[in-house]
Scaffold this motif. Structure first.
Motif, PDB file in Angstrom:
ATOM      1  N   THR A 291       0.843  -1.194   0.000  1.00 51.28           N
ATOM      2  CA  THR A 291       0.000   0.000   0.000  1.00 51.28           C
ATOM      3  C   THR A 291       0.875   1.240   0.000  1.00 51.28           C
ATOM      4  OG1 THR A 291      -1.893   1.082   1.030  1.00 51.28           O
ATOM      5  CG2 THR A 291      -0.258   0.176   2.519  1.00 51.28           C
TER       6      THR A 291
ATOM      7  N   PRO B  39       0.089   5.466   1.211  1.00 45.77           N
ATOM      8  CA  PRO B  39      -0.978   6.356   1.670  1.00 45.77           C
ATOM      9  C   PRO B  39      -1.427   7.300   0.564  1.00 45.77           C
ATOM     10  CG  PRO B  39       1.039   6.621   2.984  1.00 45.77           C
ATOM     11  CD  PRO B  39       1.366   5.668   1.893  1.00 45.77           C
TER      12      PRO B  39
ATOM     13  N   GLY C 200      -5.739   3.410  16.309  1.00 46.94           N
ATOM     14  CA  GLY C 200      -6.763   2.379  16.478  1.00 46.94           C
ATOM     15  C   GLY C 200      -6.509   1.485  17.682  1.00 46.94           C
ATOM     16  N   THR C 201      -5.244   1.245  17.999  1.00 45.93           N
ATOM     17  CA  THR C 201      -4.932   0.327  19.098  1.00 45.93           C
ATOM     18  C   THR C 201      -5.350   0.921  20.446  1.00 45.93           C
ATOM     19  OG1 THR C 201      -3.095  -0.512  17.799  1.00 45.93           O
ATOM     20  CG2 THR C 201      -3.068  -1.031  20.146  1.00 45.93           C
TER      21      THR C 201
ATOM     22  N   SER D 138      -6.091 -11.854  12.170  1.00 48.15           N
ATOM     23  CA  SER D 138      -6.175 -10.395  12.213  1.00 48.15           C
ATOM     24  C   SER D 138      -4.785  -9.847  12.472  1.00 48.15           C
ATOM     25  CB  SER D 138      -7.138  -9.959  13.332  1.00 48.15           C
ATOM     26  OG  SER D 138      -7.229  -8.548  13.406  1.00 48.15           O
ATOM     27  N   PHE D 139      -4.684  -8.528  12.484  1.00 40.76           N
ATOM     28  CA  PHE D 139      -3.449  -7.864  12.902  1.00 40.76           C
ATOM     29  C   PHE D 139      -3.332  -8.049  14.421  1.00 40.76           C
ATOM     30  CE2 PHE D 139      -1.033  -3.808  13.735  1.00 40.76           C
ATOM     31  CZ  PHE D 139       0.112  -4.181  13.052  1.00 40.76           C
TER      32      PHE D 139
ATOM     33  N   ASP E  71     -13.709  -4.822  16.019  1.00 46.39           N
ATOM     34  CA  ASP E  71     -12.497  -4.221  15.487  1.00 46.39           C
ATOM     35  C   ASP E  71     -12.805  -3.939  14.025  1.00 46.39           C
ATOM     36  OD1 ASP E  71     -10.112  -3.674  14.248  1.00 46.39           O
ATOM     37  OD2 ASP E  71      -8.932  -5.066  15.466  1.00 46.39           O
TER      38      ASP E  71
ATOM     39  N   HIS F   7     -10.573  -2.126   9.411  1.00 41.92           N
ATOM     40  CA  HIS F   7     -10.549  -2.213   7.938  1.00 41.92           C
ATOM     41  C   HIS F   7     -11.845  -1.712   7.306  1.00 41.92           C
ATOM     42  CE1 HIS F   7      -7.674  -5.970   8.334  1.00 41.92           C
ATOM     43  NE2 HIS F   7      -7.192  -4.880   8.900  1.00 41.92           N
TER      44      HIS F   7
ATOM     45  N   SER G 111      -9.458   2.406  12.495  1.00 43.65           N
ATOM     46  CA  SER G 111      -8.071   2.872  12.429  1.00 43.65           C
ATOM     47  C   SER G 111      -7.931   3.819  11.243  1.00 43.65           C
ATOM     48  CB  SER G 111      -7.116   1.693  12.232  1.00 43.65           C
ATOM     49  OG  SER G 111      -5.839   2.172  11.816  1.00 43.65           O
TER      50      SER G 111
ATOM     51  N   HIS H 239      -4.784   4.746  10.341  1.00 45.13           N
ATOM     52  CA  HIS H 239      -3.335   4.639  10.120  1.00 45.13           C
ATOM     53  C   HIS H 239      -2.990   4.935   8.658  1.00 45.13           C
ATOM     54  CE1 HIS H 239       0.470   2.341   9.453  1.00 45.13           C
ATOM     55  NE2 HIS H 239       0.770   2.932  10.599  1.00 45.13           N
TER      56      HIS H 239
ATOM     57  N   LYS I 281      -4.285   2.774   5.828  1.00 49.26           N
ATOM     58  CA  LYS I 281      -5.726   2.501   5.728  1.00 49.26           C
ATOM     59  C   LYS I 281      -6.378   3.312   4.601  1.00 49.26           C
ATOM     60  CE  LYS I 281      -6.075  -0.428   9.172  1.00 49.26           C
ATOM     61  NZ  LYS I 281      -4.795  -1.131   9.084  1.00 49.26           N
TER      62      LYS I 281
ATOM     63  N   ARG J 129       2.043  -8.534   0.853  1.00 50.26           N
ATOM     64  CA  ARG J 129       2.231  -8.904   2.269  1.00 50.26           C
ATOM     65  C   ARG J 129       1.349 -10.093   2.618  1.00 50.26           C
ATOM     66  NH1 ARG J 129       4.987  -4.773   5.325  1.00 50.26           N
ATOM     67  NH2 ARG J 129       4.491  -5.973   7.165  1.00 50.26           N
TER      68      ARG J 129
ATOM     69  N   TYR K  78      -0.727 -10.824   4.927  1.00 51.48           N
ATOM     70  CA  TYR K  78      -1.713 -10.504   5.974  1.00 51.48           C
ATOM     71  C   TYR K  78      -2.796 -11.563   5.911  1.00 51.48           C
ATOM     72  CZ  TYR K  78       0.175  -5.691   5.929  1.00 51.48           C
ATOM     73  OH  TYR K  78       0.967  -4.575   5.995  1.00 51.48           O
TER      74      TYR K  78
HETATM   75  N1  T4K Z   1      -6.946  -3.946  14.116  1.00 57.67           N
HETATM   76  C1  T4K Z   1      -6.692  -4.315  12.855  1.00 57.67           C
HETATM   77  C2  T4K Z   1      -7.544  -5.375  12.246  1.00 57.67           C
HETATM   78  C3  T4K Z   1      -5.659  -3.711  12.114  1.00 57.67           C
HETATM   79  O1  T4K Z   1      -5.401  -4.097  10.850  1.00 57.67           O
HETATM   80  C4  T4K Z   1      -4.889  -2.701  12.736  1.00 57.67           C
HETATM   81  C5  T4K Z   1      -3.792  -2.096  12.037  1.00 57.67           C
HETATM   82  C6  T4K Z   1      -5.223  -2.322  14.053  1.00 57.67           C
HETATM   83  C7  T4K Z   1      -6.251  -2.974  14.712  1.00 57.67           C
HETATM   84  C8  T4K Z   1      -4.482  -1.256  14.785  1.00 57.67           C
HETATM   85  O2  T4K Z   1      -4.727   0.039  14.268  1.00 57.67           O
HETATM   86  P1  T4K Z   1      -3.564   1.189  14.450  1.00 57.67           P
HETATM   87  O3  T4K Z   1      -3.186   1.208  15.915  1.00 57.67           O
HETATM   88  O4  T4K Z   1      -2.409   0.824  13.540  1.00 57.67           O
HETATM   89  O5  T4K Z   1      -4.269   2.450  14.030  1.00 57.67           O
HETATM   90  C9  T4K Z   1       0.360  -2.161   9.102  1.00 57.67           C
HETATM   91  C10 T4K Z   1      -0.123  -1.007   9.936  1.00 57.67           C
HETATM   92  O6  T4K Z   1       0.912  -0.463  10.739  1.00 57.67           O
HETATM   93  C11 T4K Z   1      -1.293  -1.316  10.810  1.00 57.67           C
HETATM   94  O7  T4K Z   1      -1.917  -0.081  11.090  1.00 57.67           O
HETATM   95  C12 T4K Z   1      -2.298  -2.205  10.103  1.00 57.67           C
HETATM   96  N2  T4K Z   1      -3.362  -2.620  10.974  1.00 57.67           N
HETATM   97  C13 T4K Z   1      -1.615  -3.434   9.557  1.00 57.67           C
HETATM   98  C14 T4K Z   1      -2.572  -4.358   8.834  1.00 57.67           C
HETATM   99  O8  T4K Z   1      -0.636  -3.025   8.629  1.00 57.67           O
HETATM  100  P2  T4K Z   1       2.710  -3.261   8.974  1.00 57.67           P
HETATM  101  O9  T4K Z   1       3.728  -3.554  10.021  1.00 57.67           O
HETATM  102  O10 T4K Z   1       2.428  -4.297   7.965  1.00 57.67           O
HETATM  103  O11 T4K Z   1       3.035  -1.880   8.219  1.00 57.67           O
HETATM  104  P3  T4K Z   1       4.272  -1.419   7.396  1.00 57.67           P
HETATM  105  O12 T4K Z   1       4.928  -0.287   8.109  1.00 57.67           O
HETATM  106  O13 T4K Z   1       5.129  -2.574   7.022  1.00 57.67           O
HETATM  107  O14 T4K Z   1       3.579  -0.807   6.088  1.00 57.67           O
HETATM  108  C15 T4K Z   1       3.139  -1.596   5.004  1.00 57.67           C
HETATM  109  C16 T4K Z   1       3.554  -0.887   3.719  1.00 57.67           C
HETATM  110  O15 T4K Z   1       2.879   0.338   3.591  1.00 57.67           O
HETATM  111  C17 T4K Z   1       5.029  -0.553   3.639  1.00 57.67           C
HETATM  112  O16 T4K Z   1       5.698  -1.610   3.011  1.00 57.67           O
HETATM  113  C18 T4K Z   1       5.082   0.696   2.799  1.00 57.67           C
HETATM  114  C19 T4K Z   1       3.717   1.322   3.000  1.00 57.67           C
HETATM  115  N3  T4K Z   1       3.776   2.491   3.885  1.00 57.67           N
HETATM  116  C20 T4K Z   1       3.663   2.327   5.236  1.00 57.67           C
HETATM  117  C21 T4K Z   1       3.690   3.403   6.081  1.00 57.67           C
HETATM  118  C22 T4K Z   1       3.592   3.237   7.582  1.00 57.67           C
HETATM  119  C23 T4K Z   1       3.924   3.753   3.336  1.00 57.67           C
HETATM  120  O17 T4K Z   1       4.038   3.893   2.092  1.00 57.67           O
HETATM  121  N4  T4K Z   1       3.936   4.832   4.164  1.00 57.67           N
HETATM  122  C24 T4K Z   1       3.822   4.730   5.521  1.00 57.67           C
HETATM  123  O18 T4K Z   1       3.833   5.742   6.227  1.00 57.67           O
HETATM  124  O19 T4K Z   1       1.377  -2.868   9.744  1.00 57.67           O
END
Ligand code: T4K
Length: 370
Positions: free
Chosen positions: A8, A10, A60-61, A83-84, A155, A158, A179, A181, A184, A310, A312
């Motif tokens: 993804t 943003p 979201g957490t 889930s996450f 939750d 998504h 969330s 984030h 999203k 990914r 997921y």
């Molecule tokens: N419940 C569920 C079901 C969820 O899916 C989530 C979050 C939560 C609760 C908790 O909500 P929050 O507390 O996060 O608001 C990501 C996210 O960090 C996470 O928010 C999300 N779910 C989860 C499914 O995915 P990672 O560790 O896979 O993210 P990351 O940093 O590897 O990012 C994925 C890709 O996105 C990167 O390869 C590149 C791109 N990216 C990412 C970020 C952060 C960007 O281009 N820019 C960015 O700023 O967890």
């Protein structure tokens, strides 16, 4: 090597559109603690999403953790392993034991037919996830909750903008948690929210997210700092102006993927179930045994071409060290979730992904299918 494509990216509005919001913040010097943008975004989101009350959060957490506090949930909560990790972590942070129940093979959400067998005298609530934005079987879950006097906290991380048979899916259960984030469909950099059914619940949650303060000298609960800042809220207001375009482009990408992947033996797209309005938050595929490569091999071959899908959600939450010892984490208890988590790859989907990018990704999948 061609440009990298991540799962993804943003969506961001034109930077110059954000400057007037920043100028207002600079002029007012109100940076946080329920300022004007915070209030405006809560109202705007209620109108956009079709819900009555929203309490914004820093992420979201923290919103999940606070939702459990708000309803005074204790002991055991039934939830999904698919889930996450934040879903179960929010329970653990409240000293609650997660009880994992298997998922439905079509929706990939908590299977309502398996919930009752997991209920014990200690069960106080159910925490389902609308995984990938596919609505849970909300009516079946509510019926079980009513029969056993359990709370339901969705939750809905998504599920921004998703509508089921009776309007916003966020209106189901006792509370729903979003969330915002960066990754999203609708992002405020970091952010989240609790959707509340009535003003009294929102007020209680507003106190909880501000240390329990009611006024300068009165603290009514053991609260936390979960507030969204003015800069995030202002950004959310601007994002909201662009969100329909974002959702339209996501829908186009989803449909292009489905066309281009159609008929490849061993590649299964997840069917949308139960949405009247979907948000196309993720594009999961399942790599079945009749595909020549395993899921991990395909994942690797895609990475060789600089495409970073990914897995997921792999590993399952129940396989992480802090959950693995629970009786409900046994693989035999979670056959569907275990199988799906070994087969899934989420392909890149985000508004700036071009049709050529989608073709590049699906060409790799086609190439290895022979
Ligand atoms: N419940 C569920 C079901 C969820 O899916 C989530 C979050 C939560 C609760 C908790 O909500 P929050 O507390 O996060 O608001 C990501 C996210 O960090 C996470 O928010 C999300 N779910 C989860 C499914 O995915 P990672 O560790 O896979 O993210 P990351 O940093 O590897 O990012 C994925 C890709 O996105 C990167 O390869 C590149 C791109 N990216 C990412 C970020 C952060 C960007 O281009 N820019 C960015 O700023 O967890």
């Amino acid at each position: 090597m061609r440009n990298p494509i991540f799962v993804t990216q943003p969506s961001l509005p034109p930077l110059d559109e954000f400057i007037p919001y920043l100028e207002k913040i600079w002029a007012s010097k109100t940076l946080t603690n329920g300022g004007p943008f915070h209030r405006e975004l809560e109202l705007a989101l209620c109108a956009y999403l079709g819900v009555k009350h929203i309490a914004l959060f820093t992420n979201g957490t923290i919103a999940l953790v606070t939702a459990l506090q708000a309803l005074r949930i204790t002991d055991e909560v039934i939830t999904t392993p698919y889930s996450f990790v934040a879903t179960a972590h929010s329970l653990k942070w409240n000293g609650i034991k997660p009880v994992f129940v298997d998922i439905d093979p079509k929706t990939l959400n908590l299977d309502p037919t398996k919930i009752e067998a997991a209920i014990t005298p200690q069960t106080t609530a159910i925490m389902p996830v609308h995984c990938y934005g596919n609505p849970c079987d909300v009516d079946a879950i509510q019926e079980i909750a009513d029969n056993y006097n359990l709370k339901v906290i969705y939750d809905a991380a998504h599920a921004f903008g998703v509508q089921c048979h009776c309007g916003s899916v966020l209106n189901h259960g006792d509370l729903s948690v979003l969330s915002f984030h960066a990754t999203k469909v609708f992002n405020t950099f970091e952010g989240g929210a609790i959707v509340c059914p009535d003003a009294k619940t929102k007020q209680h949650i507003d106190h909880l997210k501000n240390f329990g303060f009611v006024n300068e000298t009165t603290v009514v609960a053991t609260g936390i700092n979960g507030k969204m800042s003015e800069i995030n809220a202002a950004f959310g207001l601007l994002q909201l102006k662009h969100v329909d375009r974002v959702l339209t482009r996501r829908r186009e990408i989803d449909s292009l993927y489905r066309d281009l992947l159609h008929g490849i033996p061993g590649i299964r797209c997840i069917q949308r179930t139960g949405q009247q309005v979907a948000n196309y938050a993720y594009f999961p595929i399942l790599v079945e045994p009749d595909y020549p490569l395993t899921r991990d091999e395909l994942h690797e071959r895609m990475r060789d071409t600089n495409v970073f899908g990914r897995r997921y959600f792999y590993p399952l939450i129940s396989d992480f060290p802090m959950y693995r010892g629970l009786p409900s984490s046994a693989r035999a208890n979670l056959p569907v979730a275990s199988e799906i988590s070994e087969k899934v790859i989420c392909l890149p989907i985000y508004p700036d992904l071009s049709d050529d990018d989608v073709k590049r990704i699906t060409t790799t999948i086609h190439h290895h299918s022979k």
